[in-house]
Design a protein around this motif. Sequence first.
Motif, PDB file in Angstrom:
ATOM      1  N   GLY A  46       0.779  -1.230   0.000  1.00 29.70           N
ATOM      2  CA  GLY A  46       0.000   0.000   0.000  1.00 29.70           C
ATOM      3  C   GLY A  46       0.810   1.280   0.000  1.00 29.70           C
ATOM      4  N   GLN A  47       2.113   1.163  -0.123  1.00 27.18           N
ATOM      5  CA  GLN A  47       2.984   2.335  -0.112  1.00 27.18           C
ATOM      6  C   GLN A  47       3.620   2.520  -1.486  1.00 27.18           C
ATOM      7  N   PRO A  48       3.803   3.758  -1.918  1.00 24.36           N
ATOM      8  CA  PRO A  48       4.527   3.965  -3.171  1.00 24.36           C
ATOM      9  C   PRO A  48       5.982   3.514  -3.000  1.00 24.36           C
ATOM     10  N   ARG A  49       6.589   3.044  -4.078  1.00 21.68           N
ATOM     11  CA  ARG A  49       7.977   2.596  -4.049  1.00 21.68           C
ATOM     12  C   ARG A  49       8.756   3.323  -5.129  1.00 21.68           C
ATOM     13  N   GLU A  50       9.973   3.727  -4.800  1.00 16.45           N
ATOM     14  CA  GLU A  50      10.793   4.471  -5.751  1.00 16.45           C
ATOM     15  C   GLU A  50      11.359   3.547  -6.827  1.00 16.45           C
ATOM     16  N   LEU A  51      11.357   4.032  -8.056  1.00 13.29           N
ATOM     17  CA  LEU A  51      11.930   3.314  -9.191  1.00 13.29           C
ATOM     18  C   LEU A  51      13.443   3.233  -9.033  1.00 13.29           C
ATOM     19  N   THR A  52      14.002   2.055  -9.314  1.00 12.79           N
ATOM     20  CA  THR A  52      15.452   1.876  -9.221  1.00 12.79           C
ATOM     21  C   THR A  52      15.979   1.298 -10.528  1.00 12.79           C
ATOM     22  N   ALA A  53      17.289   1.327 -10.689  1.00 15.17           N
ATOM     23  CA  ALA A  53      17.911   0.743 -11.876  1.00 15.17           C
ATOM     24  C   ALA A  53      17.650  -0.760 -11.932  1.00 15.17           C
ATOM     25  N   GLN A  54      17.564  -1.404 -10.769  1.00 12.26           N
ATOM     26  CA  GLN A  54      17.313  -2.843 -10.734  1.00 12.26           C
ATOM     27  C   GLN A  54      15.965  -3.180 -11.374  1.00 12.26           C
ATOM     28  N   ASP A  55      14.999  -2.278 -11.331  1.00 14.14           N
ATOM     29  CA  ASP A  55      13.708  -2.503 -11.980  1.00 14.14           C
ATOM     30  C   ASP A  55      13.883  -2.638 -13.493  1.00 14.14           C
ATOM     31  N   PHE A  56      14.761  -1.846 -14.080  1.00 17.35           N
ATOM     32  CA  PHE A  56      15.025  -1.944 -15.523  1.00 17.35           C
ATOM     33  C   PHE A  56      15.773  -3.226 -15.858  1.00 17.35           C
ATOM     34  N   VAL A  57      16.744  -3.594 -15.024  1.00 14.88           N
ATOM     35  CA  VAL A  57      17.479  -4.843 -15.245  1.00 14.88           C
ATOM     36  C   VAL A  57      16.511  -6.020 -15.225  1.00 14.88           C
ATOM     37  N   TYR A  58      15.632  -6.042 -14.239  1.00  8.43           N
ATOM     38  CA  TYR A  58      14.648  -7.120 -14.132  1.00  8.43           C
ATOM     39  C   TYR A  58      13.768  -7.185 -15.385  1.00  8.43           C
ATOM     40  N   ALA A  59      13.283  -6.026 -15.829  1.00 13.73           N
ATOM     41  CA  ALA A  59      12.381  -5.990 -16.983  1.00 13.73           C
ATOM     42  C   ALA A  59      13.087  -6.458 -18.262  1.00 13.73           C
ATOM     43  N   ILE A  60      14.329  -6.046 -18.461  1.00  9.84           N
ATOM     44  CA  ILE A  60      15.066  -6.445 -19.664  1.00  9.84           C
ATOM     45  C   ILE A  60      15.346  -7.943 -19.643  1.00  9.84           C
ATOM     46  N   LYS A  61      15.815  -8.440 -18.503  1.00  8.33           N
ATOM     47  CA  LYS A  61      16.103  -9.878 -18.405  1.00  8.33           C
ATOM     48  C   LYS A  61      14.830 -10.702 -18.542  1.00  8.33           C
ATOM     49  N   ARG A  62      13.732 -10.227 -18.012  1.00  2.16           N
ATOM     50  CA  ARG A  62      12.463 -10.952 -18.131  1.00  2.16           C
ATOM     51  C   ARG A  62      12.009 -11.000 -19.590  1.00  2.16           C
ATOM     52  N   TYR A  63      12.173  -9.902 -20.301  1.00  2.00           N
ATOM     53  CA  TYR A  63      11.782  -9.842 -21.700  1.00  2.00           C
ATOM     54  C   TYR A  63      12.560 -10.857 -22.537  1.00  2.00           C
ATOM     55  N   TYR A  64      13.846 -10.985 -22.245  1.00  3.66           N
ATOM     56  CA  TYR A  64      14.708 -11.875 -23.020  1.00  3.66           C
ATOM     57  C   TYR A  64      14.922 -13.225 -22.348  1.00  3.66           C
ATOM     58  N   ASP A  65      14.059 -13.601 -21.431  1.00  4.18           N
ATOM     59  CA  ASP A  65      14.199 -14.857 -20.696  1.00  4.18           C
ATOM     60  C   ASP A  65      14.105 -16.047 -21.638  1.00  4.18           C
ATOM     61  N   ARG A  66      15.178 -16.816 -21.715  1.00  7.87           N
ATOM     62  CA  ARG A  66      15.192 -17.980 -22.613  1.00  7.87           C
ATOM     63  C   ARG A  66      14.320 -19.095 -22.068  1.00  7.87           C
ATOM     64  N   ALA A  67      14.241 -19.230 -20.741  1.00  6.57           N
ATOM     65  CA  ALA A  67      13.428 -20.300 -20.156  1.00  6.57           C
ATOM     66  C   ALA A  67      11.963 -20.105 -20.516  1.00  6.57           C
TER      67      ALA A  67
END
Length: 102
Positions: A65-86
């Motif tokens: 229920g609390q806002p969370r600040e955007l971090t660089a790790q959020d972009f890393v997660y999104a890129i790796k998820r997009y290109y997830d081979r599994a």
Amino acid sequence: MSDLYSRTVTAHIFDSLVIYDYLARPAKIKPLVADGMPDVSSDFRVYTFRVQRGILFHDDPAFKGQPRELTAQDFVYAIKRYYDRAGKVRSLPHSRNISCSA
């Protein structure tokens, strides 16, 4: 997302690090969520982006229920998820080299 309609909608939901400035002549890339343009290594293999501070995710129950600040790790997660081979989504040969440092 591989269909046209999903890509059109998600482009209006998610912000990217940079965006095209279509009104500039010639068109150029400018920072959106990034805090300036990236630092590029001399061999052009490493691009270092810094994320603007103070950008918050919506106050969702996933964040207790609390806002969370955007971090660089959020972009890393999104890129790796997009290109997830599994997940058999796509293949990016050097995706293991995408990283984040605080």
